[in-house]
Design an enzyme around this catalytic site. Structure first.
Site, PDB file in Angstrom:
ATOM      1  N   CYS A   2      28.804   3.830  11.683  1.00  0.00           N
ATOM      2  CA  CYS A   2      30.723   3.039  12.230  1.00  0.00           C
ATOM      3  C   CYS A   2      31.337   2.599  11.067  1.00  0.00           C
ATOM      4  CB  CYS A   2      30.061   0.906  12.259  1.00  0.00           C
ATOM      5  SG  CYS A   2      29.004   0.357  13.737  1.00  0.00           S
ATOM      6  N   GLY A  28      33.936   4.413  15.135  1.00  0.00           N
ATOM      7  CA  GLY A  28      33.661   4.214  16.760  1.00  0.00           C
ATOM      8  C   GLY A  28      33.962   3.573  17.470  1.00  0.00           C
ATOM      9  N   ASN A 101      27.955  -0.398   7.954  1.00  0.00           N
ATOM     10  CA  ASN A 101      27.276   0.217   8.478  1.00  0.00           C
ATOM     11  C   ASN A 101      26.317   0.904   8.027  1.00  0.00           C
ATOM     12  OD1 ASN A 101      27.681   2.521   9.950  1.00  0.00           O
ATOM     13  ND2 ASN A 101      28.450   4.170   7.318  1.00  0.00           N
ATOM     14  N   GLY A 102      25.275   0.847   9.726  1.00  0.00           N
ATOM     15  CA  GLY A 102      24.234   1.244   8.861  1.00  0.00           C
ATOM     16  C   GLY A 102      22.889   0.897   9.815  1.00  0.00           C
ATOM     17  N   CYS A 250      22.926  10.800   3.934  1.00  0.00           N
ATOM     18  CA  CYS A 250      22.560  11.341   5.079  1.00  0.00           C
ATOM     19  C   CYS A 250      23.305  12.677   5.064  1.00  0.00           C
ATOM     20  CB  CYS A 250      23.490  11.013   6.496  1.00  0.00           C
ATOM     21  SG  CYS A 250      23.045  10.993   7.919  1.00  0.00           S
ATOM     22  N   TYR A 256      28.081  16.619  11.357  1.00  0.00           N
ATOM     23  CA  TYR A 256      29.624  15.991  12.101  1.00  0.00           C
ATOM     24  C   TYR A 256      30.297  14.853  12.182  1.00  0.00           C
ATOM     25  CZ  TYR A 256      29.520  13.730  16.647  1.00  0.00           C
ATOM     26  OH  TYR A 256      30.284  13.022  18.267  1.00  0.00           O
ATOM     27  N   SER A 300      35.032  18.799  16.715  1.00  0.00           N
ATOM     28  CA  SER A 300      34.013  19.339  15.205  1.00  0.00           C
ATOM     29  C   SER A 300      32.803  20.568  14.894  1.00  0.00           C
ATOM     30  CB  SER A 300      32.628  18.118  15.410  1.00  0.00           C
ATOM     31  OG  SER A 300      31.446  18.796  16.277  1.00  0.00           O
ATOM     32  N   ASP A 362      28.685  25.216  18.008  1.00  0.00           N
ATOM     33  CA  ASP A 362      28.812  23.009  18.646  1.00  0.00           C
ATOM     34  C   ASP A 362      28.132  22.908  16.885  1.00  0.00           C
ATOM     35  OD1 ASP A 362      29.517  20.644  18.732  1.00  0.00           O
ATOM     36  OD2 ASP A 362      28.141  20.980  20.710  1.00  0.00           O
ATOM     37  N   ASP A 363      28.236  21.201  16.942  1.00  0.00           N
ATOM     38  CA  ASP A 363      27.859  21.490  15.617  1.00  0.00           C
ATOM     39  C   ASP A 363      26.127  20.990  15.290  1.00  0.00           C
ATOM     40  OD1 ASP A 363      27.556  17.882  16.080  1.00  0.00           O
ATOM     41  OD2 ASP A 363      29.179  18.667  16.646  1.00  0.00           O
ATOM     42  N   CYS A 399      16.746   9.253  13.913  1.00  0.00           N
ATOM     43  CA  CYS A 399      17.700   9.150  12.908  1.00  0.00           C
ATOM     44  C   CYS A 399      16.559   7.370  13.410  1.00  0.00           C
ATOM     45  CB  CYS A 399      19.081   9.313  12.686  1.00  0.00           C
ATOM     46  SG  CYS A 399      19.381   8.401  11.896  1.00  0.00           S
ATOM     47  N   CYS A 452      19.188  13.355   2.801  1.00  0.00           N
ATOM     48  CA  CYS A 452      18.615  13.144   3.805  1.00  0.00           C
ATOM     49  C   CYS A 452      18.467  13.893   4.932  1.00  0.00           C
ATOM     50  CB  CYS A 452      18.112  11.665   5.121  1.00  0.00           C
ATOM     51  SG  CYS A 452      17.427  10.926   6.025  1.00  0.00           S
ATOM     52  N   CYS A 455      15.955  13.993   9.776  1.00  0.00           N
ATOM     53  CA  CYS A 455      15.931  14.117  11.773  1.00  0.00           C
ATOM     54  C   CYS A 455      15.965  15.796  11.586  1.00  0.00           C
ATOM     55  CB  CYS A 455      17.372  13.569  12.221  1.00  0.00           C
ATOM     56  SG  CYS A 455      18.967  15.303  11.032  1.00  0.00           S
TER      57      CYS A 455
END
Length: 498
Positions: A2, A28, A101-102, A250, A256, A300, A362-363, A399, A452, A455
């Site tokens: 977000c 968002g 956010n999170g 992250c 992205y 992106s 693409d990303d 994630c 991090c 993913c």
């Protein structure tokens, strides 16, 4: 994922907040909300849709006050409805309004603690309530008649110990000031800015620095891992933990999610994406590919595509036109919705791609179905060969920190080889970024701090998350926001279209 903002100054802040939230609209599109405080009461307006849809002049006129927080929502936890739009407020102690956010990953444990210890029953499935009520419950045991900054920071520290996951938050404490704090690992972004006025300084917090560019704010600093910053009503800034280097930021923000014109921990996002394109050029050359042109998936993929084209000496063309009135396909809650967005959003320029060997950048490749749609669009426009280049490594693990890929069954690279993925998306070749190259680019010794990569590796910085993954899966299934993808109990056939 977000976007959040918070403003505190000597003048009315709602105008800055609307501009700031609009700059974060890419984070968002499901809902938006603002809460302001005028010295006597909170004023709140929120609803589903984009910022410009939710806030009309009749709404902003009522959002009075020199302190405010705002939010744009992208659904990860909970259903997508107006009741879950942020900010949230509570009347005691003092009156609190909060945005975040999170994702909270131990949400069931915290909900039980709130019920058993603090006798609080959250009203919604939004994990912001868990953070807000934990903080409120710890704050209310202090001497509220003589509350101090130390007391506020003590309540923050206990909240950080009890609430696990990734979060950046901004909170209005009515009559006292504006508070921002992050999770102990600094997984989610939050930055602080300042603008001087004749009446005094205006301070701001935002998910990305690009907000400050629009508002003529000076960037002050990143809110670091586990850090808390409190700005009192005299506009004095107080700190708990001034370490500003993240422990597990992250990396998908750089790949992205963040806007290209944002600067994250001293590194311009656009520049890092160009570097990603240049790094992957080696794999394109080693594969013996000789595209006639390099194009991007708007928007992106643009900077990575330009970096790749430059590195291999092939022309870059913007050969896919984006309808800017459509949203970001990745943050649409369902796969059917994502594919519909892609179909309506992207239109290849036939004259550029017809008869050409095209490398499309693409990303990332998450579920694969969107990538397949893009390949088909290019083939329908006459491309003779299509090479699909992902500037991210294969995403093999879900994630749990706020990006909508919370089940391994949604991730095509978790279950299939690159050759099978290539077959499924109908490309002539698929090339992924090497994980080791990505890790080297964002290595701690290069000044970025820790990152991090969960993913891509399955190694989560918050430790063993097996139980939390199961809980998230159950929660998502209960709200029917799960895409139907093949079982991974055995080697499953490649996913089919819905």
């Amino acid at each position: 994922m977000c976007g959040i903002v918070g403003f505190h100054g000597p003048e009315r802040v709602v105008g800055d907040m609307i501009i700031g939230l609009t700059a974060l609209q890419h984070r968002g599109q499901d809902a938006a909300g603002i809460a302001t405080f005028d010295g006597d009461a909170f004023h709140l307006h929120k609803g589903q849709g984009l910022v410009n849809d939710v806030f009309k002049p009749k709404h902003t006129k009522k959002l009075t006050g020199n302190t405010g927080i705002g939010h744009v929502r992208y659904t990860t936890q909970g259903a997508n409805d107006s009741d879950l739009a942020q900010p949230f407020t509570t009347s005691y102690p003092f009156g609190l309004a909060m945005v975040h956010n999170g994702n909270v990953i131990n949400f069931r444990d915290v909900a039980k603690l709130l019920h058993d210890k603090y006798h609080v029953l959250p009203k919604t499935t939004n994990d912001l309530e868990l953070i807000m009520y934990t903080f409120a419950s710890e704050l209310r045991v202090k001497d509220l008649d003589r509350i101090s900054v130390v007391d506020i920071f003590d309540a923050v520290e206990t909240t950080q110990e009890l609430v696990k996951g990734a979060y950046a938050t901004v909170t209005i404490i009515a009559g006292h000031g504006l508070l921002a704090f992050t999770d102990p690992l600094g997984i989610r972004p939050l930055v602080m800015g300042r603008r001087d006025t004749p009446e005094g300084p205006v301070y701001a917090f935002a998910s990305e620095s690009t907000c400050f560019d629009y508002l003529d704010f000076e960037f002050v600093e990143n809110v670091g891992p586990g850090q808390a910053i409190f700005i009192d009503n005299n506009f004095q800034v107080h700190y708990k933990n001034q370490n500003t280097v993240p422990k597990a930021f992250c990396v998908f923000e750089q790949i992205y999610f963040a806007r290209e014109d944002s600067t994250i921990h001293g590194r311009l996002v656009a520049r890092e994406r160009v570097r990603l394109g240049k790094i992957i050029a080696r794999k394109v050359v080693d594969a013996g590919l000789k595209p006639d042109m390099v194009i991007d998936v708007p928007s992106s993929g643009y900077f990575s595509a330009s970096g790749l084209a430059e590195a291999i000496g092939v022309p870059y063309r913007r050969a896919m036109v984006k309808n800017n009135h459509m949203g970001r396909s990745f943050i649409v809650p369902t796969q059917a919705g994502r594919e519909d967005v892609v179909k309506k959003k992207l239109n290849p320029i036939r004259a550029f791609v017809e008869g050409k060997k095209v490398a499309v950048v693409d990303d990332s490749i998450v579920r694969g179905t969107t990538s397949r749609r893009i390949v088909r669009l290019l083939r329908e426009a006459g491309a003779s060969e299509v090479y699909f280049i992902s500037s991210a490594p294969p995403i093999v693990s879900p994630c749990i920190y706020g990006i909508d890929m919370a089940m391994s069954t949604e991730l095509i690279a978790a279950n299939y080889t690159e050759e099978e993925i290539c077959q499924f998306i109908e490309a002539d070749k698929v090339i992924y970024q090497d994980l080791s190259d990505l890790q080297d680019l964002f290595a701690e010794e290069r000044g970025h701090g820790g990152s991090c990569f969960a993913c891509f590796t399955g190694k989560y910085p918050t430790g063993d998350v097996t139980r939390y993954l199961r809980h998230i899966q159950e929660e998502r299934q209960s709200h029917r926001i799960v895409d139907k993808v093949p079982s991974v109990s055995a080697k499953a056939p490649l996913p089919t279209e819905h």
